[in-house]
Structures are given as C-alpha cells and as structure tokens.
Design a protein around this motif. Structure first.
Motif, mmCIF file in Angstrom:
data_model
loop_
_atom_site.group_PDB
_atom_site.id
_atom_site.type_symbol
_atom_site.label_atom_id
_atom_site.label_comp_id
_atom_site.label_asym_id
_atom_site.label_seq_id
_atom_site.Cartn_x
_atom_site.Cartn_y
_atom_site.Cartn_z
ATOM 1 N N GLN A 53 1.075 38.327 17.875
ATOM 2 C CA GLN A 53 2.122 37.658 17.099
ATOM 3 C C GLN A 53 3.284 38.616 16.819
ATOM 4 O OE1 GLN A 53 0.837 35.845 13.422
ATOM 5 N NE2 GLN A 53 2.896 35.220 12.884
ATOM 6 N N LEU A 54 2.968 39.857 16.478
ATOM 7 C CA LEU A 54 4.025 40.849 16.255
ATOM 8 C C LEU A 54 4.912 40.982 17.489
ATOM 9 C CD1 LEU A 54 1.990 43.687 14.494
ATOM 10 C CD2 LEU A 54 3.820 42.323 13.453
ATOM 11 N N LEU A 55 4.295 41.039 18.647
ATOM 12 C CA LEU A 55 5.048 41.209 19.889
ATOM 13 C C LEU A 55 5.839 39.955 20.247
ATOM 14 C CD1 LEU A 55 2.341 43.172 21.855
ATOM 15 C CD2 LEU A 55 4.561 44.056 21.098
ATOM 16 N N SER A 56 5.218 38.803 20.147
ATOM 17 C CA SER A 56 5.916 37.567 20.529
ATOM 18 C C SER A 56 7.044 37.228 19.563
ATOM 19 C CB SER A 56 4.937 36.403 20.657
ATOM 20 O OG SER A 56 4.353 36.097 19.414
ATOM 21 N N GLU A 85 -10.892 40.209 17.225
ATOM 22 C CA GLU A 85 -10.110 39.076 17.715
ATOM 23 C C GLU A 85 -8.923 38.807 16.789
ATOM 24 O OE1 GLU A 85 -10.637 34.300 18.215
ATOM 25 O OE2 GLU A 85 -12.352 35.556 18.718
ATOM 26 N N SER A 86 -9.146 38.896 15.499
ATOM 27 C CA SER A 86 -8.077 38.692 14.527
ATOM 28 C C SER A 86 -6.996 39.754 14.674
ATOM 29 C CB SER A 86 -8.653 38.712 13.110
ATOM 30 O OG SER A 86 -7.633 38.647 12.157
ATOM 31 N N ILE A 87 -7.397 41.006 14.860
ATOM 32 C CA ILE A 87 -6.441 42.086 15.051
ATOM 33 C C ILE A 87 -5.627 41.848 16.318
ATOM 34 C CG2 ILE A 87 -6.243 44.558 15.591
ATOM 35 C CD1 ILE A 87 -8.636 44.998 13.703
ATOM 36 N N HIS A 88 -6.287 41.405 17.374
ATOM 37 C CA HIS A 88 -5.603 41.128 18.635
ATOM 38 C C HIS A 88 -4.588 39.999 18.459
ATOM 39 C CE1 HIS A 88 -5.064 39.707 22.780
ATOM 40 N NE2 HIS A 88 -5.234 40.989 23.091
ATOM 41 N N HIS A 135 -0.919 46.891 14.003
ATOM 42 C CA HIS A 135 0.329 47.550 14.397
ATOM 43 C C HIS A 135 0.083 48.471 15.595
ATOM 44 C CE1 HIS A 135 0.499 46.919 9.933
ATOM 45 N NE2 HIS A 135 1.482 46.149 10.351
ATOM 46 N N VAL A 136 -0.991 49.251 15.526
ATOM 47 C CA VAL A 136 -1.365 50.130 16.643
ATOM 48 C C VAL A 136 -1.767 49.299 17.856
ATOM 49 C CG1 VAL A 136 -3.083 51.811 17.450
ATOM 50 C CG2 VAL A 136 -1.967 52.133 15.234
ATOM 51 N N MET A 137 -2.524 48.228 17.625
ATOM 52 C CA MET A 137 -2.928 47.359 18.737
ATOM 53 C C MET A 137 -1.699 46.799 19.451
ATOM 54 S SD MET A 137 -5.210 45.810 20.583
ATOM 55 C CE MET A 137 -6.766 45.809 19.756
ATOM 56 N N ALA A 138 -0.663 46.438 18.712
ATOM 57 C CA ALA A 138 0.562 45.909 19.327
ATOM 58 C C ALA A 138 1.209 46.961 20.224
ATOM 59 C CB ALA A 138 1.544 45.449 18.249
ATOM 60 N N LYS A 175 -0.309 49.478 21.706
ATOM 61 C CA LYS A 175 -1.179 49.638 22.884
ATOM 62 C C LYS A 175 -0.952 48.511 23.886
ATOM 63 C CE LYS A 175 -4.970 52.347 20.996
ATOM 64 N NZ LYS A 175 -6.415 52.395 20.772
ATOM 65 N N MET A 176 -0.798 47.286 23.392
ATOM 66 C CA MET A 176 -0.548 46.149 24.279
ATOM 67 C C MET A 176 0.801 46.311 24.984
ATOM 68 S SD MET A 176 -2.026 43.179 21.756
ATOM 69 C CE MET A 176 -1.522 41.772 22.711
ATOM 70 N N LEU A 177 1.799 46.769 24.268
ATOM 71 C CA LEU A 177 3.122 46.986 24.839
ATOM 72 C C LEU A 177 3.088 48.079 25.902
ATOM 73 C CD1 LEU A 177 6.048 46.014 24.517
ATOM 74 C CD2 LEU A 177 6.351 47.811 22.812
ATOM 75 N N GLN A 178 2.386 49.165 25.620
ATOM 76 C CA GLN A 178 2.264 50.250 26.598
ATOM 77 C C GLN A 178 1.501 49.801 27.831
ATOM 78 O OE1 GLN A 178 0.620 53.469 24.246
ATOM 79 N NE2 GLN A 178 2.647 54.376 24.033
ATOM 80 N N SER A 179 0.480 48.985 27.629
ATOM 81 C CA SER A 179 -0.286 48.475 28.765
ATOM 82 C C SER A 179 0.603 47.624 29.661
ATOM 83 C CB SER A 179 -1.480 47.663 28.261
ATOM 84 O OG SER A 179 -2.206 47.147 29.339
ATOM 85 N N GLN A 180 1.457 46.814 29.057
ATOM 86 C CA GLN A 180 2.384 46.003 29.845
ATOM 87 C C GLN A 180 3.331 46.893 30.637
ATOM 88 O OE1 GLN A 180 5.042 43.433 27.694
ATOM 89 N NE2 GLN A 180 6.143 42.875 29.533
#
Length: 83
Positions: free
Chosen positions: A12-15, A4-7, A65-68, A70-75
């Motif tokens: 936050q990095l993306l926003s 959850e913390s990583i997410h 950083h990797v999670m960000a 992945k979230m961007l690619q998912s979008q």
C-alpha cells in the motif's frame, strides 16, 4: 498472518506513492495512519534501519517501511513489480 499484514501495508505504501528516495542509502516513508514520516537507512543489501516504533523498539520484527524498501529494491534488480 503478521507477515502477510506487513506485506500488504508495504504494498500500500508503494502503490500510494508514500516512499521517497532522498539519498542513495536513505528513504523517507510516510505513515499510513498519521502525518508522520519515517526514515529508512540502507546499510547494505541485508541491513536496514527504520526509526519507526517497530523498527526502534521491536528490532526482532521487520516493519512495513523496511519491507516496502526491500520490495522496491527487488523491482529495481529484477524488473518485476511485487505490489
């Protein structure tokens, strides 16, 4: 709890606009806690490499950083914003 913390940190990095795509397979992600930036390489849909301390020394863990990325690619794939 860690996941959850990583997410949250990834969101936050993306926003905050701290992720920049520099090449089709390369992103530069600014640190949340210092002036440092890290490079995330995308080898394929499931293989990422980050040069941050977590990505380098704790390979069994996924860094925010990797999670960000992945979230961007998912979008990009679904049109649904996850942050």
């Amino acid at each position: 709890m860690v996941r959850e913390s990583i997410h949250k940190r990834a969101a936050q990095l993306l926003s905050d606009g701290m992720v920049e795509k520099t090449r089709p397979d390369t992103f530069v992600v600014k640190s949340l806690t210092s002036e440092q930036s890290y490079r995330v390489l995308v080898w394929d849909k499931d293989t990422f490499k980050c040069n941050c301390p977590v990505g380098t020394y704790r390979r069994q863990m996924e860094c925010h950083h990797v999670m960000a990325i992945k979230m961007l690619q998912s979008q990009d794939e679904t049109g649904i914003r996850l942050w």
